[in-house]
Write a protein that holds these residues in place. Structure first.
Motif, PDB file in Angstrom:
ATOM      1  N   ILE A  20       0.845  -1.200   0.000  1.00  0.00           N
ATOM      2  CA  ILE A  20       0.000   0.000   0.000  1.00  0.00           C
ATOM      3  C   ILE A  20       0.879   1.248   0.000  1.00  0.00           C
ATOM      4  CG2 ILE A  20      -1.637   1.349   1.369  1.00  0.00           C
ATOM      5  CD1 ILE A  20      -2.861  -1.337   2.285  1.00  0.00           C
ATOM      6  N   GLY A  21       1.997   1.189   0.747  1.00  0.00           N
ATOM      7  CA  GLY A  21       2.939   2.307   0.740  1.00  0.00           C
ATOM      8  C   GLY A  21       3.467   2.594  -0.648  1.00  0.00           C
ATOM      9  N   LEU A  22       3.724   1.530  -1.422  1.00  0.00           N
ATOM     10  CA  LEU A  22       4.180   1.719  -2.805  1.00  0.00           C
ATOM     11  C   LEU A  22       3.108   2.402  -3.645  1.00  0.00           C
ATOM     12  CD1 LEU A  22       6.275   1.211  -5.044  1.00  0.00           C
ATOM     13  CD2 LEU A  22       5.154  -0.989  -5.447  1.00  0.00           C
ATOM     14  N   PHE A  23       1.851   2.054  -3.445  1.00  0.00           N
ATOM     15  CA  PHE A  23       0.765   2.692  -4.190  1.00  0.00           C
ATOM     16  C   PHE A  23       0.780   4.206  -3.968  1.00  0.00           C
ATOM     17  CE2 PHE A  23      -1.976  -1.404  -3.917  1.00  0.00           C
ATOM     18  CZ  PHE A  23      -1.238  -1.959  -4.946  1.00  0.00           C
ATOM     19  N   PHE A  24       1.002   4.621  -2.715  1.00  0.00           N
ATOM     20  CA  PHE A  24       1.041   6.054  -2.426  1.00  0.00           C
ATOM     21  C   PHE A  24       2.283   6.712  -3.025  1.00  0.00           C
ATOM     22  CE2 PHE A  24      -2.176   5.027   0.767  1.00  0.00           C
ATOM     23  CZ  PHE A  24      -3.032   6.108   0.627  1.00  0.00           C
ATOM     24  N   ALA A  25       3.387   5.960  -3.121  1.00  0.00           N
ATOM     25  CA  ALA A  25       4.581   6.505  -3.768  1.00  0.00           C
ATOM     26  C   ALA A  25       4.334   6.742  -5.250  1.00  0.00           C
ATOM     27  CB  ALA A  25       5.758   5.547  -3.576  1.00  0.00           C
ATOM     28  N   VAL A  26       3.611   5.822  -5.891  1.00  0.00           N
ATOM     29  CA  VAL A  26       3.257   6.004  -7.304  1.00  0.00           C
ATOM     30  C   VAL A  26       2.313   7.201  -7.451  1.00  0.00           C
ATOM     31  CG1 VAL A  26       2.100   4.952  -9.289  1.00  0.00           C
ATOM     32  CG2 VAL A  26       3.640   3.582  -7.864  1.00  0.00           C
ATOM     33  N   ALA A  27       1.390   7.348  -6.504  1.00  0.00           N
ATOM     34  CA  ALA A  27       0.500   8.514  -6.521  1.00  0.00           C
ATOM     35  C   ALA A  27       1.300   9.809  -6.383  1.00  0.00           C
ATOM     36  CB  ALA A  27      -0.536   8.400  -5.402  1.00  0.00           C
ATOM     37  N   ALA A  28       2.371   9.755  -5.583  1.00  0.00           N
ATOM     38  CA  ALA A  28       3.235  10.930  -5.436  1.00  0.00           C
ATOM     39  C   ALA A  28       3.845  11.316  -6.776  1.00  0.00           C
ATOM     40  CB  ALA A  28       4.335  10.647  -4.414  1.00  0.00           C
ATOM     41  N   CYS A  43       1.382  12.386  -0.207  1.00  0.00           N
ATOM     42  CA  CYS A  43       1.465  10.969  -0.596  1.00  0.00           C
ATOM     43  C   CYS A  43       2.727  10.311  -0.059  1.00  0.00           C
ATOM     44  CB  CYS A  43       1.396  10.839  -2.117  1.00  0.00           C
ATOM     45  SG  CYS A  43      -0.242  11.150  -2.802  1.00  0.00           S
ATOM     46  N   VAL A  44       3.861  11.010  -0.123  1.00  0.00           N
ATOM     47  CA  VAL A  44       5.112  10.460   0.404  1.00  0.00           C
ATOM     48  C   VAL A  44       5.004  10.261   1.919  1.00  0.00           C
ATOM     49  CG1 VAL A  44       7.538  10.997   0.852  1.00  0.00           C
ATOM     50  CG2 VAL A  44       6.600  11.326  -1.427  1.00  0.00           C
ATOM     51  N   SER A  45       4.362  11.197   2.599  1.00  0.00           N
ATOM     52  CA  SER A  45       4.198  11.083   4.052  1.00  0.00           C
ATOM     53  C   SER A  45       3.370   9.856   4.416  1.00  0.00           C
ATOM     54  CB  SER A  45       3.530  12.346   4.612  1.00  0.00           C
ATOM     55  OG  SER A  45       4.318  13.492   4.375  1.00  0.00           O
ATOM     56  N   ILE A  46       2.298   9.615   3.662  1.00  0.00           N
ATOM     57  CA  ILE A  46       1.472   8.434   3.931  1.00  0.00           C
ATOM     58  C   ILE A  46       2.259   7.165   3.634  1.00  0.00           C
ATOM     59  CG2 ILE A  46      -0.622   7.185   3.267  1.00  0.00           C
ATOM     60  CD1 ILE A  46      -1.900   9.915   2.674  1.00  0.00           C
ATOM     61  N   ALA A  47       3.058   7.183   2.563  1.00  0.00           N
ATOM     62  CA  ALA A  47       3.888   6.018   2.230  1.00  0.00           C
ATOM     63  C   ALA A  47       4.880   5.735   3.358  1.00  0.00           C
ATOM     64  CB  ALA A  47       4.630   6.260   0.918  1.00  0.00           C
ATOM     65  N   MET A  48       5.470   6.787   3.936  1.00  0.00           N
ATOM     66  CA  MET A  48       6.408   6.586   5.042  1.00  0.00           C
ATOM     67  C   MET A  48       5.685   6.115   6.297  1.00  0.00           C
ATOM     68  SD  MET A  48       9.466   9.399   4.682  1.00  0.00           S
ATOM     69  CE  MET A  48       8.497  10.894   4.561  1.00  0.00           C
ATOM     70  N   LEU A  49       4.441   6.566   6.484  1.00  0.00           N
ATOM     71  CA  LEU A  49       3.643   6.070   7.606  1.00  0.00           C
ATOM     72  C   LEU A  49       3.398   4.570   7.459  1.00  0.00           C
ATOM     73  CD1 LEU A  49       1.927   6.559  10.136  1.00  0.00           C
ATOM     74  CD2 LEU A  49      -0.004   7.075   8.617  1.00  0.00           C
ATOM     75  N   MET A  50       3.132   4.125   6.224  1.00  0.00           N
ATOM     76  CA  MET A  50       2.954   2.692   5.976  1.00  0.00           C
ATOM     77  C   MET A  50       4.218   1.916   6.339  1.00  0.00           C
ATOM     78  SD  MET A  50      -0.164   2.293   4.962  1.00  0.00           S
ATOM     79  CE  MET A  50      -0.519   3.640   6.122  1.00  0.00           C
ATOM     80  N   ASP A  51       5.386   2.541   6.135  1.00  0.00           N
ATOM     81  CA  ASP A  51       6.652   1.892   6.485  1.00  0.00           C
ATOM     82  C   ASP A  51       6.762   1.695   7.992  1.00  0.00           C
ATOM     83  OD1 ASP A  51       9.434   1.008   5.718  1.00  0.00           O
ATOM     84  OD2 ASP A  51       9.934   2.652   7.080  1.00  0.00           O
ATOM     85  N   LEU A  52       6.271   2.655   8.758  1.00  0.00           N
ATOM     86  CA  LEU A  52       6.259   2.498  10.214  1.00  0.00           C
ATOM     87  C   LEU A  52       5.264   1.420  10.623  1.00  0.00           C
ATOM     88  CD1 LEU A  52       6.920   3.451  13.135  1.00  0.00           C
ATOM     89  CD2 LEU A  52       5.023   5.056  12.901  1.00  0.00           C
ATOM     90  N   VAL A  53       4.081   1.461  10.026  1.00  0.00           N
ATOM     91  CA  VAL A  53       3.019   0.528  10.403  1.00  0.00           C
ATOM     92  C   VAL A  53       3.399  -0.914  10.068  1.00  0.00           C
ATOM     93  CG1 VAL A  53       0.627  -0.153   9.947  1.00  0.00           C
ATOM     94  CG2 VAL A  53       1.203   2.269  10.229  1.00  0.00           C
ATOM     95  N   ASP A  54       4.011  -1.134   8.888  1.00  0.00           N
ATOM     96  CA  ASP A  54       4.341  -2.524   8.529  1.00  0.00           C
ATOM     97  C   ASP A  54       5.357  -3.131   9.500  1.00  0.00           C
ATOM     98  OD1 ASP A  54       6.823  -1.546   7.681  1.00  0.00           O
ATOM     99  OD2 ASP A  54       6.442  -1.868   5.556  1.00  0.00           O
TER     100      ASP A  54
END
Length: 200
Positions: A20-28, A43-54
């Motif tokens: 899902i983090g990758l999807f937001f990176a593509v959206a970025a 979008c990058v911030s949400i992708a980095m949040l996914m990195d913390l969550v995973d």
């Protein structure tokens, strides 16, 4: 399904969150294409949040795997190194010092991620500390530098210096406790920055 797509045997909750983090990176990248710094950073911030969550989910659910570690590193390199580089090219233009600094930063990020993998004798063993600044933390610092430079009209050398110094921090010998005070401070900084960007 897994018979025909064997990689899907590694589907679990942390790996889904990583993807899902990758999807937001593509959206970025889409927001980059239309020149929206605000949309890109969100979008990058949400992708980095996914990195913390995973990572948290992998620990809590005891689902650490070698596959998940590699998947996380691939996504981290794209989100935290390639996207910030594209942000600079899009919003600050191109100069030899800036290109050199971005290349150095990306190389440091790649080496930091590779080092993290080769020092993992067993991906299932829980780490208690990080050696050097983790790549997502470095991405946060350079993203803040890009935003400040663009919005306040600062000279490009500010970003050049930020990329160089952050690259060195990622390869440094400093040991940082996992889930320690520094990490909490970084995420408070990230959340504050995210709120500022959204409100701007």
């Amino acid at each position: 399904m897994r018979k025909y797509f064997p990689a899907l045997q590694y589907i679990n909750v942390p790996n889904i969150v990583t993807t899902i983090g990758l999807f937001f990176a593509v959206a970025a990248c889409y927001f980059l294409s239309i020149g929206s710094l605000r949309g890109t950073i969100i979008c990058v911030s949400i992708a980095m949040l996914m990195d913390l969550v995973d990572g948290l989910l992998a620990d809590k659910l005891n689902q650490q795997t070698r596959f998940g570690a590699y998947l996380d590193s691939f996504v981290d390199f794209f989100v935290c190194c390639i996207v910030p580089a594209l942000m600079v090219y899009t919003f600050l233009g191109i100069s030899i010092p800036l290109i050199a600094a971005i290349t150095f930063f990306c190389a440091c990020g790649m080496w930091r991620l590779a080092y993290y993998q080769v020092t993992s004798v067993d991906a299932v063993v829980k780490r208690t500390y990080f050696t050097g600044l983790p790549v997502p933390g470095g991405a946060l610092l350079v993203t803040i530098a890009i935003w400040v430079t663009v919005n306040f009209g600062l000279p490009a050398w500010v970003c050049t210096l930020a990329f160089l110094m952050t690259g060195l921090l990622m390869l440094s010998f400093f040991k940082l406790e996992k889930y320690g005070l520094w990490q909490k401070a970084m995420w408070l900084l990230g959340l504050g920055f995210f709120g500022l960007v959204v409100a701007s």
